[in-house]
Design a protein around this motif. Structure first.
Motif, PDB file in Angstrom:
ATOM      1  N   GLY A  95       0.824  -1.207   0.000  1.00 18.33           N
ATOM      2  CA  GLY A  95       0.000   0.000   0.000  1.00 18.33           C
ATOM      3  C   GLY A  95       0.856   1.253   0.000  1.00 18.33           C
ATOM      4  N   GLY A  96       1.937   1.229   0.789  1.00 18.64           N
ATOM      5  CA  GLY A  96       2.833   2.373   0.826  1.00 18.64           C
ATOM      6  C   GLY A  96       3.547   2.591  -0.497  1.00 18.64           C
ATOM      7  N   ILE A  97       3.960   1.501  -1.139  1.00 18.63           N
ATOM      8  CA  ILE A  97       4.658   1.626  -2.418  1.00 18.63           C
ATOM      9  C   ILE A  97       3.732   2.185  -3.492  1.00 18.63           C
ATOM     10  CG2 ILE A  97       5.762   0.326  -4.284  1.00 18.63           C
ATOM     11  CD1 ILE A  97       6.882  -1.569  -2.177  1.00 18.63           C
ATOM     12  N   VAL A  98       2.511   1.648  -3.570  1.00 14.56           N
ATOM     13  CA  VAL A  98       1.564   2.126  -4.583  1.00 14.56           C
ATOM     14  C   VAL A  98       1.209   3.587  -4.337  1.00 14.56           C
ATOM     15  CG1 VAL A  98      -0.745   1.837  -5.544  1.00 14.56           C
ATOM     16  CG2 VAL A  98       0.635  -0.170  -5.009  1.00 14.56           C
ATOM     17  N   ALA A  99       0.990   3.964  -3.075  1.00 17.48           N
ATOM     18  CA  ALA A  99       0.687   5.354  -2.751  1.00 17.48           C
ATOM     19  C   ALA A  99       1.837   6.269  -3.154  1.00 17.48           C
ATOM     20  CB  ALA A  99       0.382   5.504  -1.260  1.00 17.48           C
ATOM     21  N   LEU A 100       3.071   5.828  -2.900  1.00 18.36           N
ATOM     22  CA  LEU A 100       4.239   6.632  -3.265  1.00 18.36           C
ATOM     23  C   LEU A 100       4.352   6.775  -4.776  1.00 18.36           C
ATOM     24  CD1 LEU A 100       6.818   8.115  -2.435  1.00 18.36           C
ATOM     25  CD2 LEU A 100       8.015   5.897  -2.499  1.00 18.36           C
ATOM     26  N   ALA A 114       7.045  -6.682  -5.688  1.00 22.25           N
ATOM     27  CA  ALA A 114       6.576  -6.969  -7.047  1.00 22.25           C
ATOM     28  C   ALA A 114       5.062  -6.834  -7.132  1.00 22.25           C
ATOM     29  CB  ALA A 114       6.998  -8.378  -7.454  1.00 22.25           C
ATOM     30  N   TYR A 115       4.360  -7.264  -6.082  1.00 23.33           N
ATOM     31  CA  TYR A 115       2.907  -7.120  -6.056  1.00 23.33           C
ATOM     32  C   TYR A 115       2.509  -5.658  -6.226  1.00 23.33           C
ATOM     33  CZ  TYR A 115      -1.740  -6.564  -4.031  1.00 23.33           C
ATOM     34  OH  TYR A 115      -3.043  -6.201  -3.805  1.00 23.33           O
ATOM     35  N   ALA A 116       3.174  -4.778  -5.486  1.00 27.28           N
ATOM     36  CA  ALA A 116       2.861  -3.351  -5.566  1.00 27.28           C
ATOM     37  C   ALA A 116       3.111  -2.815  -6.970  1.00 27.28           C
ATOM     38  CB  ALA A 116       3.696  -2.580  -4.542  1.00 27.28           C
ATOM     39  N   VAL A 117       4.216  -3.218  -7.567  1.00 26.43           N
ATOM     40  CA  VAL A 117       4.559  -2.744  -8.912  1.00 26.43           C
ATOM     41  C   VAL A 117       3.550  -3.261  -9.942  1.00 26.43           C
ATOM     42  CG1 VAL A 117       6.283  -2.835 -10.747  1.00 26.43           C
ATOM     43  CG2 VAL A 117       7.002  -2.484  -8.378  1.00 26.43           C
TER      44      VAL A 117
END
Length: 301
Positions: free
Chosen positions: A48-53, A218-221
């Protein structure tokens, strides 16, 4: 005749939609992989943090950073809450059900959203919407040849995920009609997902190896890439063309389920998926066909 530019846009749009279904199916596969060993916060706090960023830094228009302003804070809060709860529900649905079976529930979301659009968005709900929803329900019931007694916890969790996913989708449509800052709809739900999961993480945390950490990233990407590609596809093709193409996700889920998890769907899954896909395609066709009272000349897309 379709011009060369229009034909090129069509092919690129179809390719992007196919890529979207592969990316989102891969993200779902990683979810199922994680669900066998970890609790939901383990995956979603980081992703969630990676996607938000990613949404934050890439939200540009005309070379200028747009920020994360939203014109609909209350609707955004509803979307964020539904996204958090829906993500958790789908996480455990993937743990409890075979991979391809979850598709039948995912495919119901647009049908239920079309129904809820009436009271929420003031859109006319035609009888065909009810008929398509009933047909889609028949498709899901193909999973239960023994009747309702064969309904398990996984099916109930997946049904809850459908309701929450529908609330998130309708809230997204409400916001989209009033605010063109599209990536804010990616930023806030994922920020909320990170915050809620981070609070729960200390209670369920298990040490993760580098490989699992890599899968979480990888999931976030994959998830962010899927949403980005879908936006690009919708810029090239009308939504009524993209929506039926998204059903290609079922084939990816069958293939990934077989290769990665050794799952072979039984005949009822294929029959149910065919019925649900037919219901969705019929609804899209009905919404786009000319009405008797509509005398406008609609240009070819």
């Amino acid at each position: 005749m379709i011009g060369s530019v229009a034909r090129s846009a069509l092919l690129v749009g179809v390719g992007l939609t196919a890529l979207y279904t592969l990316l989102i199916s891969t993200a779902d596969a990683i979810t199922k992989l994680f669900a066998t060993s970890y609790a939901a916060p383990q995956l979603f706090a980081l992703s969630g943090g990676i996607v938000a960023l990613l949404a934050l830094v890439s939200n540009r228009k005309g070379g200028q950073w747009r920020g994360v302003r939203t014109a609909c804070p209350k609707a955004m809060a509803i979307r964020a809450g539904a996204t958090v709860l829906g993500s958790i529900a789908f996480f455990y649905a993937f743990r409890l059900l075979p991979f391809a079976e979850v598709f039948l529930f995912i495919a119901l979301i647009p049908l239920v959203a079309a129904l809820l659009s009436g009271p929420v968005l003031g859109e006319a709900v035609r009888p065909q919407v009810w008929a398509a929803l009933v047909l889609g329900t028949v498709g899901v019931m193909c999973l239960f040849p023994g009747g309702l007694s064969s309904v398990g916890l996984g099916h109930l969790v997946a049904l809850a995920a459908v309701v929450l996913g529908t609330v998130s989708m309708v809230a997204s449509r409400y916001i989209g009609q009033r605010d063109d800052n599209i990536l804010s709809q990616v930023f806030y739900p994922n920020l909320a997902l990170m915050a809620v999961m981070a609070c729960a993480l200390p209670f369920v945390f298990q040490p993760m190896g580098l490989a699992d950490l890599g899968w979480a990233c990888a999931y976030a990407v994959f998830l962010f890439g899927a949403r980005w590609v879908l936006v690009a596809a919708l810029r090239l093709l009308p939504a009524y063309v993209v929506t039926p193409l998204m059903n290609l996700q079922f084939l990816w889920m069958v293939a990934i389920g077989f290769v990665a998890f050794g799952e072979t769907p039984w005949a009822g899954v294929f029959v149910g998926a065919a019925i649900v896909i037919a219901a969705g395609s019929w609804l899209v066709w009905d919404q786009t066909r000319p009405r008797p009272e509509d005398t406008r000349i609609v240009p070819a897309e």
